[in-house]
Design an enzyme around this catalytic site. Sequence first.
Site, PDB file in Angstrom:
ATOM      1  N   THR A  59      30.640 -30.572 -82.990  1.00  0.00           N
ATOM      2  CA  THR A  59      31.382 -29.986 -81.873  1.00  0.00           C
ATOM      3  C   THR A  59      32.829 -29.742 -82.298  1.00  0.00           C
ATOM      4  OG1 THR A  59      29.950 -31.131 -80.339  1.00  0.00           O
ATOM      5  CG2 THR A  59      32.049 -30.333 -79.458  1.00  0.00           C
TER       6      THR A  59
ATOM      7  N   GLN B  10      48.574 -28.590-101.104  1.00  0.00           N
ATOM      8  CA  GLN B  10      50.028 -28.782-101.207  1.00  0.00           C
ATOM      9  C   GLN B  10      50.793 -27.471-101.078  1.00  0.00           C
ATOM     10  OE1 GLN B  10      51.996 -31.562-101.510  1.00  0.00           O
ATOM     11  NE2 GLN B  10      50.254 -32.937-101.381  1.00  0.00           N
TER      12      GLN B  10
ATOM     13  N   ASN C  33      49.940 -32.373-106.413  1.00  0.00           N
ATOM     14  CA  ASN C  33      50.487 -33.285-105.414  1.00  0.00           C
ATOM     15  C   ASN C  33      51.383 -34.368-105.999  1.00  0.00           C
ATOM     16  OD1 ASN C  33      47.628 -33.691-106.247  1.00  0.00           O
ATOM     17  ND2 ASN C  33      47.943 -35.721-105.377  1.00  0.00           N
TER      18      ASN C  33
ATOM     19  N   SER D  36      44.865 -28.313 -95.553  1.00  0.00           N
ATOM     20  CA  SER D  36      44.797 -29.492 -94.694  1.00  0.00           C
ATOM     21  C   SER D  36      45.976 -29.509 -93.723  1.00  0.00           C
ATOM     22  CB  SER D  36      44.821 -30.741 -95.574  1.00  0.00           C
ATOM     23  OG  SER D  36      44.930 -31.896 -94.768  1.00  0.00           O
ATOM     24  N   GLY D  37      45.694 -29.716 -92.447  1.00  0.00           N
ATOM     25  CA  GLY D  37      46.714 -29.641 -91.403  1.00  0.00           C
ATOM     26  C   GLY D  37      47.865 -30.627 -91.549  1.00  0.00           C
ATOM     27  N   HIS D  38      47.558 -31.861 -91.945  1.00  0.00           N
ATOM     28  CA  HIS D  38      48.616 -32.889 -91.905  1.00  0.00           C
ATOM     29  C   HIS D  38      49.631 -32.774 -93.030  1.00  0.00           C
ATOM     30  CE1 HIS D  38      47.370 -35.976 -94.998  1.00  0.00           C
ATOM     31  NE2 HIS D  38      46.239 -35.317 -94.897  1.00  0.00           N
TER      32      HIS D  38
ATOM     33  N   GLY E 288      41.342 -31.691 -96.027  1.00  0.00           N
ATOM     34  CA  GLY E 288      41.339 -31.109 -97.362  1.00  0.00           C
ATOM     35  C   GLY E 288      40.210 -31.655 -98.225  1.00  0.00           C
ATOM     36  N   SER E 289      39.941 -32.940 -98.112  1.00  0.00           N
ATOM     37  CA  SER E 289      38.901 -33.545 -98.957  1.00  0.00           C
ATOM     38  C   SER E 289      37.534 -32.934 -98.661  1.00  0.00           C
ATOM     39  CB  SER E 289      38.839 -35.058 -98.727  1.00  0.00           C
ATOM     40  OG  SER E 289      40.071 -35.650 -99.092  1.00  0.00           O
TER      41      SER E 289
ATOM     42  N   CYS F 129      46.792 -42.059-102.984  1.00  0.00           N
ATOM     43  CA  CYS F 129      45.406 -42.516-103.108  1.00  0.00           C
ATOM     44  C   CYS F 129      45.248 -43.529-104.226  1.00  0.00           C
ATOM     45  CB  CYS F 129      44.488 -41.343-103.386  1.00  0.00           C
ATOM     46  SG  CYS F 129      44.884 -39.923-102.392  1.00  0.00           S
TER      47      CYS F 129
HETATM   48  C1  PLP Z   1      46.244 -34.503 -99.459  1.00  0.00           C
HETATM   49  C2  PLP Z   1      45.486 -33.694-100.460  1.00  0.00           C
HETATM   50  C3  PLP Z   1      44.093 -33.542-100.356  1.00  0.00           C
HETATM   51  C4  PLP Z   1      43.290 -34.256 -99.303  1.00  0.00           C
HETATM   52  O1  PLP Z   1      43.504 -33.739 -98.014  1.00  0.00           O
HETATM   53  P1  PLP Z   1      43.038 -34.622 -96.751  1.00  0.00           P
HETATM   54  O2  PLP Z   1      43.226 -33.691 -95.593  1.00  0.00           O
HETATM   55  O3  PLP Z   1      43.962 -35.785 -96.695  1.00  0.00           O
HETATM   56  O4  PLP Z   1      41.619 -34.972 -96.975  1.00  0.00           O
HETATM   57  C5  PLP Z   1      43.460 -32.746-101.283  1.00  0.00           C
HETATM   58  N1  PLP Z   1      44.138 -32.123-102.261  1.00  0.00           N
HETATM   59  C6  PLP Z   1      45.479 -32.241-102.397  1.00  0.00           C
HETATM   60  C7  PLP Z   1      46.178 -31.504-103.490  1.00  0.00           C
HETATM   61  C8  PLP Z   1      46.197 -33.030-101.506  1.00  0.00           C
HETATM   62  O5  PLP Z   1      47.506 -33.157-101.646  1.00  0.00           O
END
Ligand code: PLP
Length: 395
Positions: free
Chosen positions: A238, A180, A152, A200-202, A72-73, A325
């Site tokens: 890659t 989110q 978040n 973001s996948g996680h 996501g970042s 963070c």
């Molecule tokens: C977790 C989060 C991110 C960052 O995502 P990462 O995959 O951990 O870099 C960015 N924006 C929001 C709102 C998030 O909750």
Amino acid sequence: MPKTIYADYAATTPLSKAARQAMEPYFGERFGNPSSLYAFGQEAKTDLEAARADIARCLNARPEEIYFTSGGSEADNWALKGAAELRSKKGKHIITTAIEHHAVLYTAQYLEKQGYEVTYLPVDELGRVDPEAVRAAIRPDTILISVMAANNEIGTVEPIPAIGAIAREKGILFHTDAVQAVGHIPVDVQAWNCDLLSFSGHKFHGPRGIGGLYMRKGLRLPPLIHGGGQERGLRSSTENVASAVGMAAALTESVAEMEAESRRLSALRDRLLDGLSQLPYAKVTGDRENRLPGTASLVFEGAEGEALLLHLDSRGIRASSGSACSSASLDPSHVLLAIGLPHEVAHGSLRLSLGRETTEEDVDDVLKEVPQVVAYLRDMSPVWDAKLQRPVWYA
Ligand SMILES: *Cc1c(COP(=O)(O)O)cnc(C)c1O
């Protein structure tokens, strides 16, 4: 082993079984490089493109509008820096909000150092951005509007379709950090009128270290990473086939379960909010109506957030104070200050974020443990009047 309760799904989620199974072959025999021209490489390419198509379907996008990133970042950095560079001849004014994730906020601050002007829109006491305030902030030199889909820390869901419509009407690029939101609430890039959207996948049971940027067809940001020309020449390196396939499996599963799961989680979340907000000098943060299904957040005056989560940890409950963070810093969260909380109140914040494995019994336990910890910390606290049972700043 005493029981543990994971209540920090907004920070990260465990990899789903479906995602893990989908990824498995790529750590073994299916190790081909999608850029290789022989059939073995092209099989990997086919799998990567199938993952892209699955993700596109979940967002109501076209496959060629999805670009994989490291998370996501990176997607947020690319959206802001790329849009700023692309439109720099038209103007140098950017509109965002005071409650964005640091991946957007610090990128905006970086752009200010590069000569861009940024308007950080305030939010109301529930953390909502007013679409009319967005409209009013637009100038002839405005080139980008970036407003997060859901916060978040406090879980407030923003009026993105209305803000997107204003951006579209004015011909200004619109980005939303939907990290989110994706996998948790319905996301539709068409209905939302967005040009750029980060995920973001996680955050939805996919692997860590992968995410993506939706980029509307016809829009071509300059690349953030130069190199071999992967991802239609815009994001070299890659391809991470295993993670892309895992993320697609996780998102497909999350979207299929979304309706039932969000109903279940909203009920658990509301039990937490109703129960914990009855403690003296406790208050829900964020919007009770427009809220992420799994995110409960509150402030407890006279109890310090860091101490709260450490004591909860010792009782097996994994929660968060403000955002993960910022938990290494002593400053209260910028989000809690932006919704108008005084410093001393913002310090007592707790975020309990629920997810797939959270049960009714977990919520019962949290409803039992949190009041005990809050009471204990208040008894110890120099800013709590034990005799009068109230924070000393009211004395
Ligand atoms: C977790 C989060 C991110 C960052 O995502 P990462 O995959 O951990 O870099 C960015 N924006 C929001 C709102 C998030 O909750």
